[in-house]
Design an enzyme around this catalytic site. Structure first.
Site, PDB file in Angstrom:
ATOM      1  N   GLY B  15       0.820  -1.207   0.000  1.00  0.00           N
ATOM      2  CA  GLY B  15       0.000   0.000   0.000  1.00  0.00           C
ATOM      3  C   GLY B  15       0.851   1.253   0.000  1.00  0.00           C
ATOM      4  N   LEU B  16       0.197   2.342   0.356  1.00  0.00           N
ATOM      5  CA  LEU B  16       0.865   3.646   0.278  1.00  0.00           C
ATOM      6  C   LEU B  16       1.708   3.860   1.534  1.00  0.00           C
ATOM      7  CD1 LEU B  16       1.020   5.845  -1.810  1.00  0.00           C
ATOM      8  CD2 LEU B  16      -0.952   6.936  -0.784  1.00  0.00           C
ATOM      9  N   HIS B  17       2.743   3.060   1.675  1.00  0.00           N
ATOM     10  CA  HIS B  17       3.609   3.179   2.844  1.00  0.00           C
ATOM     11  C   HIS B  17       4.749   4.138   2.561  1.00  0.00           C
ATOM     12  CE1 HIS B  17       2.178  -0.425   5.402  1.00  0.00           C
ATOM     13  NE2 HIS B  17       1.191   0.227   4.860  1.00  0.00           N
ATOM     14  N   ALA B  18       5.801   4.035   3.371  1.00  0.00           N
ATOM     15  CA  ALA B  18       6.826   5.077   3.345  1.00  0.00           C
ATOM     16  C   ALA B  18       7.424   5.319   1.964  1.00  0.00           C
ATOM     17  CB  ALA B  18       7.918   4.739   4.350  1.00  0.00           C
ATOM     18  N   SER B  21       5.017   6.535  -0.731  1.00  0.00           N
ATOM     19  CA  SER B  21       4.556   7.891  -0.414  1.00  0.00           C
ATOM     20  C   SER B  21       5.605   8.930  -0.770  1.00  0.00           C
ATOM     21  CB  SER B  21       4.238   8.020   1.082  1.00  0.00           C
ATOM     22  OG  SER B  21       3.211   7.146   1.457  1.00  0.00           O
TER      23      SER B  21
END
Lengths: 130, 93
Positions: B15-18, B21
């Protein structure tokens, strides 16, 4: 000379400082001038004004330098290091009120876009609960 | 003013992790337009140029990411962002 604000990481632990710098390099990239220091000369935990000044020198940018610190002495020694800088540089170095690892990655992401020192600081400090 | 919208399914493993992002935010910042990101077509919207806000969305795998952009380069910005997300953030890490 880089056009981006530089980031300095100051931890009591050399491993934490080095690891945080690696995260910044790998997650954000190398377009942000980076300096780090941690530990005392004997290999124990600690921070030193001289080492912080050297890290600021490595990360120096005419746009300024944002320092991320972990605990207590890291902050006071960073403030002391800033006071000992040449006068024309003093106003362009700030200590961010932010967690060291997360703050360093966030600040570097902001700095990579060419943002101002104040914008970089604000981004790091957005993480801190008010 | 130039207004555009786009959406893309995010299949990135975590997913939209570090790391994703950071990549998304850096790309968004390369454009002049105002760019917002949301997890539904009606928002709520967050500034896609704010790393703190983008990371805080915690968008999981298989989320659809919605973008809206306004400005001279809005169309190009959304094309680039959709390509980034659709290409699994380039390296899948």
């Amino acid at each position: 000379m880089s056009e981006n604000v530089g980031i300095v990481i100051v931890s009591h632990s050399a491993d934490v400082a080095r690891g945080t710098a690696l995260m910044v390099e790998q997650m954000v990239g190398r377009e942000v001038p980076l300096g780090w220091c941690g530990g005392d000369p004997g290999g124990g935990l600690g921070t030193s004004v001289e080492a912080i000044m050297a890290a600021i020198e490595r990360a120096w940018s005419e746009r300024g330098v944002a320092i991320l610190v972990d605990l207590g002495g890291a902050e006071t020694n960073s403030e002391m290091a800033i006071e000992m800088l040449p006068e024309e540089r003093r106003a362009r170095v700030v200590v961010c009120n932010a967690p060291v690892v997360e703050g360093a990655v966030m600040a570097a992401t902001e700095a990579a876009s060419g943002a101002s020192l104040e914008a970089v600081r604000q981004t790091a400090e957005e993480l801190t609960p008010v | 003013m130039n207004k555009h919208k786009a959406s893309v399914l995010m299949r990135h493993e975590v997913g939209l992790h570090a790391r994703p992002s950071v990549k998304l935010t850096k790309l968004a910042k390369a454009f002049e337009s105002r760019i917002d990101l949301g997890l539904s077509p009606d928002g709520p919207w967050v500034d896609a140029k704010s790393i703190v806000k983008v990371m805080a969305t915690r968008a999981p795998k298989d989320s659809t990411i919605y973008f809206r952009a306004e400005g001279a380069d809005a169309k190009a910005a959304l094309e680039a962002l959709v390509t980034l997300v659709d290409g699994d953030f380039q390296d899948g890490r």
